[in-house]
Design an enzyme around this catalytic site. Structure first.
Site, PDB file in Angstrom:
ATOM      1  N   LYS A   1      39.640  42.032  48.596  1.00  0.00           N
ATOM      2  CA  LYS A   1      40.416  43.185  49.072  1.00  0.00           C
ATOM      3  C   LYS A   1      41.752  42.729  49.655  1.00  0.00           C
ATOM      4  O   LYS A   1      42.793  43.347  49.415  1.00  0.00           O
ATOM      5  CB  LYS A   1      39.622  43.998  50.094  1.00  0.00           C
TER       6      LYS A   1
ATOM      7  N   GLU B   1      30.088  48.968  47.115  1.00  0.00           N
ATOM      8  CA  GLU B   1      31.468  48.447  47.166  1.00  0.00           C
ATOM      9  C   GLU B   1      31.467  46.941  46.900  1.00  0.00           C
ATOM     10  O   GLU B   1      32.399  46.409  46.313  1.00  0.00           O
ATOM     11  CB  GLU B   1      32.124  48.752  48.524  1.00  0.00           C
TER      12      GLU B   1
ATOM     13  N   HIS C   1      35.177  55.398  41.609  1.00  0.00           N
ATOM     14  CA  HIS C   1      35.512  56.466  42.548  1.00  0.00           C
ATOM     15  C   HIS C   1      35.991  57.746  41.862  1.00  0.00           C
ATOM     16  O   HIS C   1      35.973  58.808  42.477  1.00  0.00           O
ATOM     17  CB  HIS C   1      36.570  55.991  43.550  1.00  0.00           C
TER      18      HIS C   1
ATOM     19  N   HIS D   1      33.843  60.236  43.553  1.00  0.00           N
ATOM     20  CA  HIS D   1      34.397  61.280  44.434  1.00  0.00           C
ATOM     21  C   HIS D   1      34.044  62.670  43.916  1.00  0.00           C
ATOM     22  O   HIS D   1      33.787  63.582  44.697  1.00  0.00           O
ATOM     23  CB  HIS D   1      35.919  61.140  44.536  1.00  0.00           C
TER      24      HIS D   1
ATOM     25  N   ARG E   1      46.490  47.997  43.448  1.00  0.00           N
ATOM     26  CA  ARG E   1      45.460  48.479  44.381  1.00  0.00           C
ATOM     27  C   ARG E   1      44.578  49.548  43.745  1.00  0.00           C
ATOM     28  O   ARG E   1      43.457  49.795  44.191  1.00  0.00           O
ATOM     29  CB  ARG E   1      46.126  48.987  45.667  1.00  0.00           C
TER      30      ARG E   1
HETATM   31  P1  NAD Z   1      30.173  55.976  59.008  1.00  0.00           P
HETATM   32  O1  NAD Z   1      31.286  55.457  59.783  1.00  0.00           O
HETATM   33  O2  NAD Z   1      29.862  57.429  59.092  1.00  0.00           O
HETATM   34  O3  NAD Z   1      28.866  55.136  59.372  1.00  0.00           O
HETATM   35  C1  NAD Z   1      27.650  55.498  58.775  1.00  0.00           C
HETATM   36  C2  NAD Z   1      26.577  55.753  59.832  1.00  0.00           C
HETATM   37  O4  NAD Z   1      26.119  54.491  60.302  1.00  0.00           O
HETATM   38  C3  NAD Z   1      27.055  56.512  61.056  1.00  0.00           C
HETATM   39  O5  NAD Z   1      26.020  57.355  61.473  1.00  0.00           O
HETATM   40  C4  NAD Z   1      27.275  55.429  62.108  1.00  0.00           C
HETATM   41  O6  NAD Z   1      27.089  55.887  63.420  1.00  0.00           O
HETATM   42  C5  NAD Z   1      26.204  54.432  61.732  1.00  0.00           C
HETATM   43  N1  NAD Z   1      26.490  53.058  62.047  1.00  0.00           N
HETATM   44  C6  NAD Z   1      27.587  52.330  61.697  1.00  0.00           C
HETATM   45  N2  NAD Z   1      27.428  51.064  62.061  1.00  0.00           N
HETATM   46  C7  NAD Z   1      26.215  50.970  62.659  1.00  0.00           C
HETATM   47  C8  NAD Z   1      25.470  49.903  63.226  1.00  0.00           C
HETATM   48  N3  NAD Z   1      25.912  48.650  63.208  1.00  0.00           N
HETATM   49  N4  NAD Z   1      24.288  50.191  63.790  1.00  0.00           N
HETATM   50  C9  NAD Z   1      23.796  51.454  63.776  1.00  0.00           C
HETATM   51  N5  NAD Z   1      24.423  52.481  63.233  1.00  0.00           N
HETATM   52  C10 NAD Z   1      25.620  52.239  62.671  1.00  0.00           C
HETATM   53  O7  NAD Z   1      30.346  55.674  57.443  1.00  0.00           O
HETATM   54  P2  NAD Z   1      30.760  54.379  56.643  1.00  0.00           P
HETATM   55  O8  NAD Z   1      29.902  54.344  55.465  1.00  0.00           O
HETATM   56  O9  NAD Z   1      30.849  53.198  57.501  1.00  0.00           O
HETATM   57  O10 NAD Z   1      32.243  54.736  56.198  1.00  0.00           O
HETATM   58  C11 NAD Z   1      32.506  55.868  55.402  1.00  0.00           C
HETATM   59  C12 NAD Z   1      33.872  56.380  55.757  1.00  0.00           C
HETATM   60  O11 NAD Z   1      34.822  55.350  55.461  1.00  0.00           O
HETATM   61  C13 NAD Z   1      34.304  57.588  54.951  1.00  0.00           C
HETATM   62  O12 NAD Z   1      34.936  58.494  55.797  1.00  0.00           O
HETATM   63  C14 NAD Z   1      35.283  57.025  53.945  1.00  0.00           C
HETATM   64  O13 NAD Z   1      36.255  57.964  53.564  1.00  0.00           O
HETATM   65  C15 NAD Z   1      35.886  55.900  54.733  1.00  0.00           C
HETATM   66  N6  NAD Z   1      36.440  54.835  53.888  1.00  0.00           N
HETATM   67  C16 NAD Z   1      37.703  54.448  54.156  1.00  0.00           C
HETATM   68  C17 NAD Z   1      38.269  53.422  53.413  1.00  0.00           C
HETATM   69  C18 NAD Z   1      39.628  52.947  53.762  1.00  0.00           C
HETATM   70  O14 NAD Z   1      40.178  52.143  53.009  1.00  0.00           O
HETATM   71  N7  NAD Z   1      40.192  53.374  54.865  1.00  0.00           N
HETATM   72  C19 NAD Z   1      37.530  52.792  52.407  1.00  0.00           C
HETATM   73  C20 NAD Z   1      36.215  53.205  52.178  1.00  0.00           C
HETATM   74  C21 NAD Z   1      35.671  54.232  52.935  1.00  0.00           C
HETATM   75  N1  GLY Z   2      39.093  51.796  49.459  1.00  0.00           N
HETATM   76  C1  GLY Z   2      40.192  51.790  48.528  1.00  0.00           C
HETATM   77  C2  GLY Z   2      41.420  51.188  49.089  1.00  0.00           C
HETATM   78  O1  GLY Z   2      41.420  50.711  50.206  1.00  0.00           O
HETATM   79  O2  GLY Z   2      42.423  51.182  48.439  1.00  0.00           O
END
Ligand code: NAD
Ligand code: GLY
Length: 384
Positions: free
Chosen positions: A236, A194, A257, A261, A250
């Site tokens: 962002k 990202e 993606h 995706h 946006r």
């Molecule tokens: P996640 O939240 O599953 O975290 C990944 C793993 O790392 C998990 O096992 C978590 O427990 C662990 N973890 C996180 N921080 C840690 C730390 N500091 N120390 C130890 N372990 C830690 O996944 P992610 O990659 O953070 O996020 C992916 C999710 O975010 C997806 O569901 C995706 O759809 C969503 N997302 C949302 C947006 C949005 O704009 N809302 C944008 C991008 C991704």
């Molecule tokens: N991660 C894409 C958005 O926030 O729009």
């Protein structure tokens, strides 16, 4: 020697959304000052800390202690880690706790975790009593540079990712880059996809910085990490302020993606993790852009080299064009049956274009041809 948070430099990036504006605060050891920061943004009363078991092990005790010291009544809600927790069933569980603990409109939810926890918490805060405040305390690189900013919240449906949700902006995003030290290496690297994306869509000098400083970033050098988190959040924040609900600008955040995706869906969300799929998606979408005449070969070469330098995958796994196209058509970004894709024109500038199936097929077949030739040569073997 214990570091005193007050002595550590703090960066603040505003997300300008009128009455829904909020600050992104980046500061090493910020977790130790959570209480003061929540007071500063006007949170009062009960705080529900939503987190997962991995994070609870490292940070829950500290968060509880500092919030209690600041006078908050703290209720932890600890969930299983991982994408499989991002369901309506989890939301129902959280609602049960909030009702049982008599949360009120003035109570606050605090998301202490990665993107999964942030998305779940933001959605819970959007619907409990028609909306209560929430604060993002992102702990993964994906969450610190992307998911905690911009107000997209929600959960998955059995038929697709993020199909249920709401736009709900947090009161504040409080980023402590020190938390990245406990993040598993695969997750750290995945978050870099990202970060690279921001360079491609909006900032060539930032892309160049990444090209020259990847070793320091991978080693979690303090200055390098703060710089990439800050610049990613700035980009962002600017994009979200211009187009909160993804009507137009946006959409550029979706670079990588459309194919990314699709790769996640084809793998049943069990193979590549999100950032890895986005990394391959970016390289493929740039190569598709080159094939369609939007950008030069140099753009693809630079992007592929940087993605590889970050330790991310660049090659699309074996699949048929039919499987890829079907998955691309199922994405949320499809509008009136047309698949749209963000393509780079240069490093630092992108545009959103509709894709024609036949032209994507021609690109896909051309991409596969050298691989098929290589495989045939290998099967023939030397001297045959
Ligand atoms: P996640 O939240 O599953 O975290 C990944 C793993 O790392 C998990 O096992 C978590 O427990 C662990 N973890 C996180 N921080 C840690 C730390 N500091 N120390 C130890 N372990 C830690 O996944 P992610 O990659 O953070 O996020 C992916 C999710 O975010 C997806 O569901 C995706 O759809 C969503 N997302 C949302 C947006 C949005 O704009 N809302 C944008 C991008 C991704
Ligand atoms: N991660 C894409 C958005 O926030 O729009």
């Amino acid at each position: 020697m214990r570091t005193r948070v007050r002595e550590v430099p703090q960066e603040t990036i505003p997300v300008e959304l009128g009455e829904r504006s909020y600050p992104i605060i980046i500061q090493r050891y910020l977790l130790r000052a959570l209480g003061t920061e929540l007071q500063r943004v006007g949170c009062s009363g009960k705080i529900g800390i939503v987190t997962d078991r991995n994070l609870a092990k490292h940070y829950l005790q500290l968060a509880r202690r500092v919030l209690k010291a600041a006078g908050y009544h703290v209720i932890p809600i600890v969930l299983p880690p991982g994408e499989r927790t991002k369901t309506l069933r989890t939301i129902a569980t959280i609602m049960d706790v909030l009702v049982a603990e008599k949360f009120e409109r003035a109570s606050t939810l605090l998301a202490l975790g990665g993107g999964v926890i942030g998305d779940i918490t933001g959605f819970s805060a959007a619907i409990y009593q028609r909306g209560i405040p929430f604060v993002q305390v992102p702990t993964s690189l994906v969450a610190q540079v992307d998911s905690s900013v911009g107000g997209k919240t929600g959960v998955d449906h059995a038929k697709g990712k993020n199909l249920i949700g709401a736009f709900n902006q947090p009161r504040a995003v409080l980023i402590d880059p020190v938390t990245l030290e406990t993040l598993p290496i695969r997750e750290k690297i995945a978050g870099l996809a990202e970060v690279i994306k921001y360079g491609v869509i909006a900032d060539e000098p930032f892309f160049r910085y990444l090209e020259h400083n990847m070793e320091a970033i991978l080693a979690l050098d303090e200055q390098a990490i703060t710089r990439i988190v800050k610049r990613s959040c700035e980009i962002k924040a600017e994009v979200v302020a211009a187009d909160e609900r993804e009507a137009d600008r946006r959409r550029i955040l979706n670079f990588g993606h459309t194919i990314g995706h699709a790769l996640e869906a084809i793998g049943g969300y069990r193979g590549l993790i999100h950032g890895e799929a986005v990394a391959i998606g970016m390289v493929c979408e740039a190569d598709l852009a080159r094939h369609l005449g939007y950008c030069s070969e140099e753009v693809v070469t630079r992007l592929q080299a940087l993605v590889a330098k970050a330790g991310l995958p660049v090659q699309m796994p074996p699949m048929t064009f039919g499987a890829l196209w079907t998955a691309m058509r199922q994405d949320k970004k499809v509008s009136s049956g047309t698949v749209y894709c963000v393509v780079p024109t240069q490093i630092g500038t992108v545009q959103v274009v509709p894709l024609e199936k036949q032209r994507v097929r021609a690109w896909f077949d051309g991409k596969r041809a050298p691989q098929r030739r290589k495989l045939a040569n290998q099967l023939q073997g030397p001297g045959r």
